[in-house]
Design a protein around this motif. Structure first.
Motif, PDB file in Angstrom:
ATOM      1  N   GLU A 462       0.860  -1.178   0.000  1.00  0.00           N
ATOM      2  CA  GLU A 462       0.000   0.000   0.000  1.00  0.00           C
ATOM      3  C   GLU A 462       0.895   1.227   0.000  1.00  0.00           C
ATOM      4  O   GLU A 462       1.936   1.241   0.667  1.00  0.00           O
ATOM      5  N   LEU A 463       0.514   2.250  -0.741  1.00  0.00           N
ATOM      6  CA  LEU A 463       1.370   3.430  -0.821  1.00  0.00           C
ATOM      7  C   LEU A 463       0.532   4.678  -1.048  1.00  0.00           C
ATOM      8  O   LEU A 463      -0.624   4.606  -1.476  1.00  0.00           O
ATOM      9  N   ASP A 464       1.152   5.825  -0.744  1.00  0.00           N
ATOM     10  CA  ASP A 464       0.464   7.104  -0.931  1.00  0.00           C
ATOM     11  C   ASP A 464       0.699   7.684  -2.319  1.00  0.00           C
ATOM     12  O   ASP A 464       0.062   8.655  -2.702  1.00  0.00           O
ATOM     13  N   GLY A 465       1.641   7.104  -3.045  1.00  0.00           N
ATOM     14  CA  GLY A 465       1.947   7.583  -4.386  1.00  0.00           C
ATOM     15  C   GLY A 465       3.390   7.274  -4.733  1.00  0.00           C
ATOM     16  O   GLY A 465       4.071   6.545  -4.017  1.00  0.00           O
ATOM     17  N   VAL A 466       3.844   7.830  -5.839  1.00  0.00           N
ATOM     18  CA  VAL A 466       5.237   7.669  -6.243  1.00  0.00           C
ATOM     19  C   VAL A 466       5.808   9.038  -6.592  1.00  0.00           C
ATOM     20  O   VAL A 466       5.067  10.001  -6.826  1.00  0.00           O
ATOM     21  N   GLN A 467       7.121   9.121  -6.622  1.00  0.00           N
ATOM     22  CA  GLN A 467       7.797  10.356  -6.981  1.00  0.00           C
ATOM     23  C   GLN A 467       9.001  10.042  -7.857  1.00  0.00           C
ATOM     24  O   GLN A 467       9.525   8.921  -7.831  1.00  0.00           O
ATOM     25  N   ARG A 468       9.412  11.034  -8.632  1.00  0.00           N
ATOM     26  CA  ARG A 468      10.601  10.849  -9.454  1.00  0.00           C
ATOM     27  C   ARG A 468      11.824  10.747  -8.555  1.00  0.00           C
ATOM     28  O   ARG A 468      11.930  11.436  -7.546  1.00  0.00           O
ATOM     29  N   SER A 469      12.759   9.861  -8.937  1.00  0.00           N
ATOM     30  CA  SER A 469      13.939   9.657  -8.101  1.00  0.00           C
ATOM     31  C   SER A 469      15.078   9.109  -8.955  1.00  0.00           C
ATOM     32  O   SER A 469      14.860   8.234  -9.797  1.00  0.00           O
ATOM     33  N   SER A 470      16.270   9.623  -8.722  1.00  0.00           N
ATOM     34  CA  SER A 470      17.454   9.092  -9.404  1.00  0.00           C
ATOM     35  C   SER A 470      18.129   8.017  -8.568  1.00  0.00           C
ATOM     36  O   SER A 470      19.135   7.441  -8.983  1.00  0.00           O
ATOM     37  N   ARG A 471      17.551   7.733  -7.406  1.00  0.00           N
ATOM     38  CA  ARG A 471      18.164   6.756  -6.502  1.00  0.00           C
ATOM     39  C   ARG A 471      18.025   5.338  -7.034  1.00  0.00           C
ATOM     40  O   ARG A 471      18.902   4.496  -6.829  1.00  0.00           O
ATOM     41  N   TYR A 472      16.897   5.074  -7.711  1.00  0.00           N
ATOM     42  CA  TYR A 472      16.625   3.726  -8.190  1.00  0.00           C
ATOM     43  C   TYR A 472      16.662   3.704  -9.720  1.00  0.00           C
ATOM     44  O   TYR A 472      16.349   4.710 -10.383  1.00  0.00           O
ATOM     45  N   PRO A 473      16.995   2.564 -10.313  1.00  0.00           N
ATOM     46  CA  PRO A 473      17.194   2.499 -11.770  1.00  0.00           C
ATOM     47  C   PRO A 473      15.944   2.786 -12.581  1.00  0.00           C
ATOM     48  O   PRO A 473      16.032   3.175 -13.740  1.00  0.00           O
ATOM     49  N   GLY A 474      14.756   2.585 -11.985  1.00  0.00           N
ATOM     50  CA  GLY A 474      13.528   2.848 -12.729  1.00  0.00           C
ATOM     51  C   GLY A 474      13.154   4.307 -12.795  1.00  0.00           C
ATOM     52  O   GLY A 474      12.192   4.673 -13.483  1.00  0.00           O
ATOM     53  N   GLY A 475      13.890   5.170 -12.064  1.00  0.00           N
ATOM     54  CA  GLY A 475      13.611   6.596 -12.096  1.00  0.00           C
ATOM     55  C   GLY A 475      12.447   7.026 -11.244  1.00  0.00           C
ATOM     56  O   GLY A 475      12.052   8.196 -11.256  1.00  0.00           O
ATOM     57  N   VAL A 476      11.859   6.103 -10.480  1.00  0.00           N
ATOM     58  CA  VAL A 476      10.758   6.430  -9.578  1.00  0.00           C
ATOM     59  C   VAL A 476      11.001   5.766  -8.225  1.00  0.00           C
ATOM     60  O   VAL A 476      11.752   4.787  -8.124  1.00  0.00           O
ATOM     61  N   ALA A 477      10.358   6.320  -7.196  1.00  0.00           N
ATOM     62  CA  ALA A 477      10.450   5.748  -5.853  1.00  0.00           C
ATOM     63  C   ALA A 477       9.073   5.779  -5.200  1.00  0.00           C
ATOM     64  O   ALA A 477       8.255   6.668  -5.473  1.00  0.00           O
ATOM     65  N   LEU A 478       8.809   4.792  -4.357  1.00  0.00           N
ATOM     66  CA  LEU A 478       7.534   4.701  -3.661  1.00  0.00           C
ATOM     67  C   LEU A 478       7.469   5.724  -2.536  1.00  0.00           C
ATOM     68  O   LEU A 478       8.477   6.010  -1.879  1.00  0.00           O
ATOM     69  N   ARG A 479       6.280   6.247  -2.271  1.00  0.00           N
ATOM     70  CA  ARG A 479       6.085   7.185  -1.154  1.00  0.00           C
ATOM     71  C   ARG A 479       5.272   6.484  -0.066  1.00  0.00           C
ATOM     72  O   ARG A 479       4.171   6.000  -0.310  1.00  0.00           O
ATOM     73  N   PHE A 480       5.847   6.443   1.130  1.00  0.00           N
ATOM     74  CA  PHE A 480       5.165   5.886   2.307  1.00  0.00           C
ATOM     75  C   PHE A 480       4.609   4.487   2.025  1.00  0.00           C
ATOM     76  O   PHE A 480       3.425   4.199   2.232  1.00  0.00           O
ATOM     77  N   ALA A 481       5.496   3.614   1.545  1.00  0.00           N
ATOM     78  CA  ALA A 481       5.097   2.240   1.234  1.00  0.00           C
ATOM     79  C   ALA A 481       4.979   1.418   2.506  1.00  0.00           C
ATOM     80  O   ALA A 481       5.772   1.581   3.440  1.00  0.00           O
ATOM     81  N   ARG A 482       4.010   0.521   2.557  1.00  0.00           N
ATOM     82  CA  ARG A 482       3.824  -0.350   3.711  1.00  0.00           C
ATOM     83  C   ARG A 482       3.270  -1.692   3.236  1.00  0.00           C
ATOM     84  O   ARG A 482       2.506  -1.757   2.264  1.00  0.00           O
ATOM     85  N   VAL A 483       3.645  -2.746   3.936  1.00  0.00           N
ATOM     86  CA  VAL A 483       3.244  -4.098   3.562  1.00  0.00           C
ATOM     87  C   VAL A 483       1.785  -4.345   3.947  1.00  0.00           C
ATOM     88  O   VAL A 483       1.392  -4.077   5.089  1.00  0.00           O
TER      89      VAL A 483
END
Length: 506
Positions: A462-483
């Motif tokens: 479950e997540l609140d959304g995604v944001q652009r990120s250079s940290r990960y190879p896909g160019g996106v990162a999860l926001r407030f992800a939880r199992v």
């Protein structure tokens, strides 16, 4: 055909992200294969061994260290025959027999052939030959219409069988493929809706809104007293679910194929945790002592009834058949609701402990194996299915437990999963213990902080959304992800793609 030709094609497919090039490479390979070899080659390049389980484990393969052959000599027929002998080995002396066969095989293989064999036999052959690409290649090599090949694959659930039909029987054989009671069909899937109002507007006014249960997908087949129950991944679980078998045996029909969900309920009728339902699928098949531990079926579609195939009929006719054969097992639903009535049904589903609702066009046929627009799912929060790539050791009260998960999205071109984030949120003590015990069975290697896994485990996030990120190879990162939960009912090929994650960008 030389086995090395298959290995070369696999490498070429893995080296490109172009679907057109993948299809051309696979189509060329199938052109070079004989009609007898094509089903075997198709299976291998789809990551499947036709013989099923060979009785060979990861450790047995990684411990093999024969010197690679300098020149290729293996053939497709020879390797296939050796797999037959491996699968047949059993009883006293079988361990030594298998070891001898493996030594013979790997001793005759070149270095690249050895690598291909190891990955094929351990389920790690991910060179990008996805089902859709392989279907295109079969159509190209056989000269048959793509729509016919695609439909045959959906109804047989088997790429090798589809290839054999296309090559040996042509258009007539492909067109003749229909439903077969006792043979699982790839399930129709739903598309996430932006909102309930949008789904009703898009599919209305003739629609039905079903509860989306927090259960496990099942497909039930019956021919007289012969009954089979399959999961969404088409795994046969009949022996593990005698409670479902008894319910289906009592239906007033001779032949039927039903699509639905199953779950366990508490005494007050609320769904038990999803893991409770899934634990039954791995049981010995003995009925639970606790009557609330019984699996309860809820059906939402009927694909066949008493000799009549309904898969190409509109949903309205399929639901009429379902009401005839199993009226008391229909998933709670409302027909042709207004937006306000649909919202009340959505609220009722959540209040009952379920996930949300499914909005379906009453005019739509059953699109087997496809994520059709005629079915749209609505949940109160956004969830995605990702692949667990690794886990970091915890600290503080989580010392000694694998905690922080490395999460990957599926590469739609068939490459390895693409990392999009980490999370340690939502993990209960029970889940921490489970993943610490389980992850070792999927480990590839580790360092001082992290255990890295083969891409085999799917987790719902479950997540609140995604944001652009250079940290990960896909160019996106999860926001407030939880199992939310693990999904043992899903394969890695059913995880969400990196494209689906990127589509969530604001």
């Amino acid at each position: 055909m030389r086995f090395s030709r298959v290995v070369e094609a696999s490498g070429a497919v893995a080296a490109t992200r172009s679907r057109t090039r993948k299809t051309a490479e696979l189509g060329g390979l199938l052109d070079d294969a004989t009609a007898e070899e094509i089903p075997t080659v198709v299976a291998w390049l789809s990551g499947v061994i036709p013989q099923g389980r060979l009785g060979v484990g990861w450790r047995s393969l990684t411990s093999l260290t024969p010197t690679p052959s300098e020149s290729p000599s293996l053939t497709v027929a020879g390797v296939d025959d050796l797999f037959v002998r491996l699968a047949a080995a059993g009883g006293p002396g079988s361990v030594a027999l298998r070891q001898g066969l493996l030594t013979e095989l790997f001793g005759s293989a070149t270095e690249s052939e050895q690598d291909f064999l190891r990955r094929l036999m351990t389920g790690e052959l991910r060179q990008g030959a996805l089902a859709g690409v392989m279907v295109d290649a079969i159509a190209k090599a056989s000269g048959q219409p793509l729509d016919l090949v695609r439909r045959a694959h959906m109804l047989t659930g088997s790429l090798p069988e589809t290839a054999s039909l296309a090559v040996h029987g042509g258009a007539q054989a492909l067109a003749g493929v229909g439903l077969q009671v006792g043979r699982a069909v790839a399930p129709m899937l739903a598309t996430p809706a932006d909102s309930l109002a949008d789904a009703v507007a898009a599919l209305g006014p003739d629609l039905v809104v079903d509860f989306k249960l927090d259960g496990a997908r099942i497909q039930v087949h019956r021919r007289d007293d012969e009954i089979a129950v399959y999961t969404r991944s088409l795994r046969d679980i009949t022996a593990a679910v005698p409670d479902l078998v008894e319910v289906v045996r009592g239906l007033p029909c001779r032949t039927v194929i039903l699509d639905g969900e199953t779950l366990t309920l508490d005494a007050d009728g609320r769904p038990r945790p999803f893991q409770d339902t899934m634990s039954r699928f791995g049981s010995s098949g003995e009925l639970a002592d606790d009557p609330n531990g019984l699996l309860r079926p809820f059906f939402f579609d009927c694909l066949h009834l008493d000799g009549i195939d309904l898969i190409d009929r509109p949903l309205s006719e399929r639901l009429a058949a379902l009401t005839t054969v199993a009226p008391g097992m229909r998933i709670p639903s409302v027909t042709n609701p207004t937006v306000a009535e649909a919202e009340r049904h959505f609220d009722a589903a959540l209040a009952a402990g379920h996930e949300g609702v499914m909005v379906k066009s009453l005019a739509g046929p059953y699109a087997a194996g496809r994520r059709g627009k005629a079915w749209q799912k609505v949940k109160p929060v956004h969830t995605i299915d990702l692949v667990v790539l690794g886990a970091e050791w915890g600290s503080g009260r989580r010392t000694g437990f694998l905690s922080n998960l490395h999460l990957g999205a599926r590469d739609p071109d068939g490459g390895p999963p693409i990392m999009v984030g980490k999370t340690f949120k939502g993990l209960t003590d029970a889940l921490l213990q489970w993943q610490t015990d389980e992850f070792g069975r999927h480990e590839t290697h580790r360092d001082g902080h992290t255990v890295y896994l083969r891409p085999e485990i799917v987790v719902e996030i479950e997540l609140d959304g995604v944001q652009r990120s250079s940290r990960y190879p896909g160019g996106v990162a999860l926001r407030f992800a939880r199992v939310v939960r693990y999904r043992p009912d899903k394969t890695v090929d059913e995880a969400d793609t990196i494209d689906a994650i990127r589509a969530l960008l604001p």
